[in-house]
Design an enzyme around this catalytic site. Structure first.
Site, PDB file in Angstrom:
ATOM      1  N   GLY A  33       0.803  -1.234   0.000  1.00  0.00           N
ATOM      2  CA  GLY A  33       0.000   0.000   0.000  1.00  0.00           C
ATOM      3  C   GLY A  33       0.827   1.270   0.000  1.00  0.00           C
ATOM      4  N   ALA A  35       2.411   4.623  -1.208  1.00  0.00           N
ATOM      5  CA  ALA A  35       2.127   5.735  -2.130  1.00  0.00           C
ATOM      6  C   ALA A  35       2.557   7.025  -1.452  1.00  0.00           C
ATOM      7  CB  ALA A  35       0.635   5.777  -2.453  1.00  0.00           C
ATOM      8  N   ILE A  39      -0.345   5.970   4.447  1.00  0.00           N
ATOM      9  CA  ILE A  39       0.322   5.654   5.727  1.00  0.00           C
ATOM     10  C   ILE A  39       1.502   4.715   5.470  1.00  0.00           C
ATOM     11  CG2 ILE A  39       0.013   4.513   7.969  1.00  0.00           C
ATOM     12  CD1 ILE A  39      -2.936   5.488   7.895  1.00  0.00           C
ATOM     13  N   SER A 164      -8.625  -1.333  11.562  1.00  0.00           N
ATOM     14  CA  SER A 164      -9.228  -0.009  11.791  1.00  0.00           C
ATOM     15  C   SER A 164     -10.185  -0.106  12.962  1.00  0.00           C
ATOM     16  CB  SER A 164      -9.994   0.411  10.538  1.00  0.00           C
ATOM     17  OG  SER A 164     -10.882   1.476  10.830  1.00  0.00           O
ATOM     18  N   TYR A 191     -16.829  -1.975   4.854  1.00  0.00           N
ATOM     19  CA  TYR A 191     -15.526  -1.606   5.443  1.00  0.00           C
ATOM     20  C   TYR A 191     -15.398  -2.257   6.822  1.00  0.00           C
ATOM     21  CZ  TYR A 191     -11.470   1.276   6.699  1.00  0.00           C
ATOM     22  OH  TYR A 191     -10.205   1.697   7.077  1.00  0.00           O
TER      23      TYR A 191
HETATM   24  N1  LIG Z   1      -6.339   6.868   7.042  1.00  0.00           N
HETATM   25  C1  LIG Z   1      -7.087   6.550   8.070  1.00  0.00           C
HETATM   26  O1  LIG Z   1      -7.675   7.425   8.721  1.00  0.00           O
HETATM   27  C2  LIG Z   1      -7.216   5.113   8.500  1.00  0.00           C
HETATM   28  C3  LIG Z   1      -7.909   4.838   9.681  1.00  0.00           C
HETATM   29  C4  LIG Z   1      -8.047   3.501  10.078  1.00  0.00           C
HETATM   30  C5  LIG Z   1      -7.491   2.500   9.295  1.00  0.00           C
HETATM   31  N2  LIG Z   1      -6.840   2.812   8.144  1.00  0.00           N
HETATM   32  C6  LIG Z   1      -6.275   1.713   7.354  1.00  0.00           C
HETATM   33  O2  LIG Z   1      -4.959   2.059   7.026  1.00  0.00           O
HETATM   34  C7  LIG Z   1      -4.587   1.472   5.796  1.00  0.00           C
HETATM   35  C8  LIG Z   1      -3.870   2.472   4.950  1.00  0.00           C
HETATM   36  O3  LIG Z   1      -4.756   3.511   4.651  1.00  0.00           O
HETATM   37  P1  LIG Z   1      -4.274   4.913   4.119  1.00  0.00           P
HETATM   38  O4  LIG Z   1      -4.929   5.917   4.975  1.00  0.00           O
HETATM   39  O5  LIG Z   1      -2.831   4.955   3.912  1.00  0.00           O
HETATM   40  O6  LIG Z   1      -5.038   4.913   2.707  1.00  0.00           O
HETATM   41  P2  LIG Z   1      -4.504   5.223   1.254  1.00  0.00           P
HETATM   42  O7  LIG Z   1      -3.733   6.482   1.245  1.00  0.00           O
HETATM   43  O8  LIG Z   1      -5.686   5.134   0.366  1.00  0.00           O
HETATM   44  O9  LIG Z   1      -3.519   4.029   0.992  1.00  0.00           O
HETATM   45  C9  LIG Z   1      -3.989   2.758   0.703  1.00  0.00           C
HETATM   46  C10 LIG Z   1      -3.055   2.116  -0.272  1.00  0.00           C
HETATM   47  O10 LIG Z   1      -3.602   0.849  -0.610  1.00  0.00           O
HETATM   48  C11 LIG Z   1      -3.475   0.693  -2.003  1.00  0.00           C
HETATM   49  N3  LIG Z   1      -4.464  -0.176  -2.620  1.00  0.00           N
HETATM   50  C12 LIG Z   1      -5.796   0.005  -2.695  1.00  0.00           C
HETATM   51  N4  LIG Z   1      -6.360  -0.961  -3.435  1.00  0.00           N
HETATM   52  C13 LIG Z   1      -5.345  -1.768  -3.842  1.00  0.00           C
HETATM   53  C14 LIG Z   1      -5.274  -2.934  -4.645  1.00  0.00           C
HETATM   54  N5  LIG Z   1      -6.348  -3.482  -5.219  1.00  0.00           N
HETATM   55  N6  LIG Z   1      -4.065  -3.484  -4.865  1.00  0.00           N
HETATM   56  C15 LIG Z   1      -2.954  -2.965  -4.335  1.00  0.00           C
HETATM   57  N7  LIG Z   1      -2.954  -1.847  -3.567  1.00  0.00           N
HETATM   58  C16 LIG Z   1      -4.140  -1.258  -3.330  1.00  0.00           C
HETATM   59  C17 LIG Z   1      -3.639   2.090  -2.566  1.00  0.00           C
HETATM   60  O11 LIG Z   1      -3.089   2.108  -3.863  1.00  0.00           O
HETATM   61  P3  LIG Z   1      -3.682   3.056  -5.026  1.00  0.00           P
HETATM   62  O12 LIG Z   1      -3.122   4.379  -4.714  1.00  0.00           O
HETATM   63  O13 LIG Z   1      -3.198   2.433  -6.271  1.00  0.00           O
HETATM   64  O14 LIG Z   1      -5.176   3.022  -4.900  1.00  0.00           O
HETATM   65  C18 LIG Z   1      -2.888   2.924  -1.558  1.00  0.00           C
HETATM   66  O15 LIG Z   1      -1.531   3.012  -1.862  1.00  0.00           O
HETATM   67  C19 LIG Z   1      -5.872   0.929   5.163  1.00  0.00           C
HETATM   68  O16 LIG Z   1      -5.828  -0.475   5.209  1.00  0.00           O
HETATM   69  C20 LIG Z   1      -6.980   1.477   6.034  1.00  0.00           C
HETATM   70  O17 LIG Z   1      -8.053   0.566   6.150  1.00  0.00           O
HETATM   71  C21 LIG Z   1      -6.674   4.085   7.748  1.00  0.00           C
END
Ligand SMILES: NC(=O)c1ccc[n+]([C@@H]2O[C@H](COP(=O)([O-])OP(=O)(O)OC[C@H]3O[C@@H](n4cnc5c(N)ncnc54)[C@H](OP(=O)(O)O)[C@@H]3O)[C@@H](O)[C@H]2O)c1
Length: 327
Positions: A33, A35, A39, A164, A191
């Site tokens: 994940g 990017a 995170i 989460s 979710y």
């Molecule tokens: N941010 C929050 O507030 C929060 C809170 C609680 C839990 N979380 C958890 O933390 C984790 C990271 O979230 P984040 O906030 O960093 O979100 P994010 O910025 O959207 O990062 C998620 C990453 O997962 C990748 N991804 C999505 N679909 C995919 C697929 N089919 N194959 C491969 N990669 C894929 C995305 O790639 P693309 O850019 O290509 O889509 C992106 O790089 C998640 O699992 C989320 O459930 C986040």
């Protein structure tokens, strides 16, 4: 860091690394994940300062990882950085990606962070609702494929599953994961379902690996502005705003109040992942759910804590990936 999560202040990655980062020197770390705005991207940059030998950074496309590689090269050029393409919505691609690592003898830390939140209804290539498929099922297969390499890195290697606090409102619908083929789909429920599954998976995996000295945790990173909010509708944003203004808590499935988390920076979001990887003070709680860098199993709902659900999920996942996962 082992006191209850509710009594914790929010800590930065830099702080956790200053305490425990030394143990990452020379290690091979795989992070999904990655990017520029995720995170996982922050985690990769943060841990690069601890002199790991190799960072394997996964994403669907190399261009998403490029800004993070540039930051790592600027921060610590000695770290070997390797891009691994994986589309987690395609189980065949997960297998292919794992095979691409045939030349890697061991993985010290497997950190599964990639995820998607509340997208419109869609199914993965394999026909599973996309949040369940990407957030959970792909991890089940990835861990299965890479477990020999994590075992080769034991003791003190780790498998960290990002989850989460939405897990607290989540139910795994064992009889209908796809919500009547989308007709009854609620993105929030989807979710929650995927996160309930993530935390159940970590619990049973830790139990199955008992005695092997492999760390297994699921974690909540807290609220971080990232790419994750891309599917939020104006109605959902208004609803959250109204909840924040009213001060009314959300309720978990057992009726307990959940305070809405404050937004933090990405460093604070990545910190609990690092805690899961290396904090020695939580070793006695393998399989736990972590929040605010501490064990927070008291936050888990009875649905997620139900061991029968863990075994049922494991069996269902084996069926969905089409093969047994014998640990
Ligand atoms: N941010 C929050 O507030 C929060 C809170 C609680 C839990 N979380 C958890 O933390 C984790 C990271 O979230 P984040 O906030 O960093 O979100 P994010 O910025 O959207 O990062 C998620 C990453 O997962 C990748 N991804 C999505 N679909 C995919 C697929 N089919 N194959 C491969 N990669 C894929 C995305 O790639 P693309 O850019 O290509 O889509 C992106 O790089 C998640 O699992 C989320 O459930 C986040």
């Amino acid at each position: 860091m082992s006191t209850a999560a509710s009594s914790q202040v929010i800590l930065s990655s830099e702080f956790i690394l200053s305490k425990y980062g030394e143990s990452l020197a020379g290690k091979t770390i795989l992070i999904t994940g990655v990017a520029g705005d995720s995170i996982a991207g922050e985690l990769a940059v943060q841990v690069s300062s601890a002199n790991p030998s190799t960072l394997i950074l996964t994403a669907r496309t190399g261009s998403r990882v490029d800004p993070i590689v540039a930051k790592i090269k600027a921060k610590n050029p000695a770290v070997n950085v390797r891009f691994l393409k994986i589309d987690l919505s395609d189980l065949k691609d997960v297998k292919r990606a794992a095979r691409d690592l045939d030349d890697v003898p061991k993985i010290d830390h497997l950190v599964a962070v990639a995820g998607v939140m509340m997208p419109p209804f869609a199914k993965t290539v394999d026909g599973v609702e996309s949040q369940f498929g990407v957030n959970y099922l792909a991890n089940f297969l990835l861990v299965k494929e890479l477990l020999p390499k994590v075992r080769a890195a034991a003791p003190k290697s780790s498998i960290v599953i990002c989850s989460s606090s939405a897990m607290r409102g989540g139910v795994v619908n064992f009889d209908d994961l796809n919500y009547n083929d989308g007709k009854d789909y609620d993105p929030r429920a989807g979710y929650g379902q995927s996160n309930a599954a993530r935390t159940m998976f970590a619990k049973l995996l830790a139990e199955k690996l008992q005695g092997e000295d492999i760390r297994v945790f699921s974690i909540d990173p807290g609220a971080v502005a990232s790419g994750l909010q891309r599917h939020f509708t104006p109605e959902f944003i208004d609803m959250i705003k109204a909840l924040r203004e009213s001060g009314e808590p959300l309720r978990d499935l057992d009726g307990r109040s959940i305070a809405l988390p404050p937004f933090t920076g990405a460093s604070e979001g990545a910190a609990t992942l690092i805690t899961a990887m290396v904090d020695p003070t939580i070793e006695g709680s393998n399989g736990a759910y972590l929040h605010h860098n501490a064990v927070a199993d008291d936050e888990i709902t009875s649905h997620v804590l139900n061991r029968e659900h863990w075994t049922k999920l494991w069996a269902l996942s084996e069926k969905l990936i089409g093969e047994p996962f014998n640990v």
